[in-house]
Design an enzyme around this catalytic site. Sequence first.
Site, PDB file in Angstrom:
ATOM      1  N   ASP A  98      -1.045  60.941  48.270  1.00  0.00           N
ATOM      2  CA  ASP A  98      -2.161  60.153  47.760  1.00  0.00           C
ATOM      3  C   ASP A  98      -1.662  58.946  46.974  1.00  0.00           C
ATOM      4  O   ASP A  98      -0.522  58.911  46.500  1.00  0.00           O
ATOM      5  CB  ASP A  98      -3.036  61.006  46.840  1.00  0.00           C
ATOM      6  CG  ASP A  98      -3.965  61.932  47.612  1.00  0.00           C
ATOM      7  OD1 ASP A  98      -4.040  61.794  48.839  1.00  0.00           O
ATOM      8  OD2 ASP A  98      -4.609  62.783  46.971  1.00  0.00           O
ATOM      9  N   LYS A 119      -6.530  56.972  49.034  1.00  0.00           N
ATOM     10  CA  LYS A 119      -7.793  56.241  49.036  1.00  0.00           C
ATOM     11  C   LYS A 119      -8.022  55.701  47.631  1.00  0.00           C
ATOM     12  O   LYS A 119      -7.900  56.428  46.653  1.00  0.00           O
ATOM     13  CB  LYS A 119      -8.956  57.157  49.423  1.00  0.00           C
ATOM     14  CG  LYS A 119      -8.805  57.835  50.783  1.00  0.00           C
ATOM     15  CD  LYS A 119     -10.019  58.696  51.069  1.00  0.00           C
ATOM     16  CE  LYS A 119      -9.858  59.561  52.298  1.00  0.00           C
ATOM     17  NZ  LYS A 119      -9.201  58.982  53.412  1.00  0.00           N
ATOM     18  N   MET A 170     -14.325  59.855  39.059  1.00  0.00           N
ATOM     19  CA  MET A 170     -14.674  58.672  39.859  1.00  0.00           C
ATOM     20  C   MET A 170     -16.000  58.061  39.417  1.00  0.00           C
ATOM     21  O   MET A 170     -16.804  57.603  40.224  1.00  0.00           O
ATOM     22  CB  MET A 170     -14.722  59.045  41.360  1.00  0.00           C
ATOM     23  CG  MET A 170     -13.362  59.459  41.908  1.00  0.00           C
ATOM     24  SD  MET A 170     -13.424  60.226  43.540  1.00  0.00           S
ATOM     25  CE  MET A 170     -13.777  61.947  43.112  1.00  0.00           C
TER      26      MET A 170
END
Length: 235
Positions: A34, A56, A166
Amino acid sequence: MGKVYLIGAGPGAADLITVRAARLLSTADVVLHDALVEPAMLDYAPGDANFIAVGKRSGQRSVAQHLISKLLVDAAREHDVVVRLKGGDPMLFGRGDEEMRALEAAGVEYEIVPGITAALAAAVTLRRSLTLRGVARSVALVTHSPAADTTEIREHANADSLVFYMGRDSAPEIARGLIEAGRAGATPVAIVEACSTARERTLALTLAALADGEAQTWFDPTQPSLLMIGDAFAL
């Protein structure tokens, strides 16, 4: 056919990875990692391993999930040990389920190695427990996108301690939704950025101040952050 290990890299710091994870990394032929994995953590893998970045990041071009799953299957067909190194824990907001189902469909053997999720490390940073006798008996770990409406936020408002992953871009909307659901504007909020790394920062404010957008100029958009909301996080 090789074996795939879905490994939790933990909250950031390279030495917060588990002993089992470090041991398996040291045998890897291929490492798909990641974006939030600290570069120093890749040093656990052999120098001649094939490293593939598949992270991502919000607002940035990234590898589609179905392509990551295909890369895992293809790598397992060519190599003995394939490691999928995922930030935090593979089973929490890590799309671990999608990758497991793809590996099962292809007949690839896999193993999951848990990691420390960021909420636990952030509580340590703040020196505040997620639970607190007489104050916080329930915890909700939530992810929220700017496209979601406040109905989703209100569903979690009754948890004593709320941790939003997030949630940086939609922080004011999250705060307003919680206030509309009955949480007091004076409710403490702590923001932890780049948890457990050398770049770590914290900010303390109230839910009302978060709703007014007071944190938006403080955030570093290149770093991951957590919103910690509830009386247990009073600083």
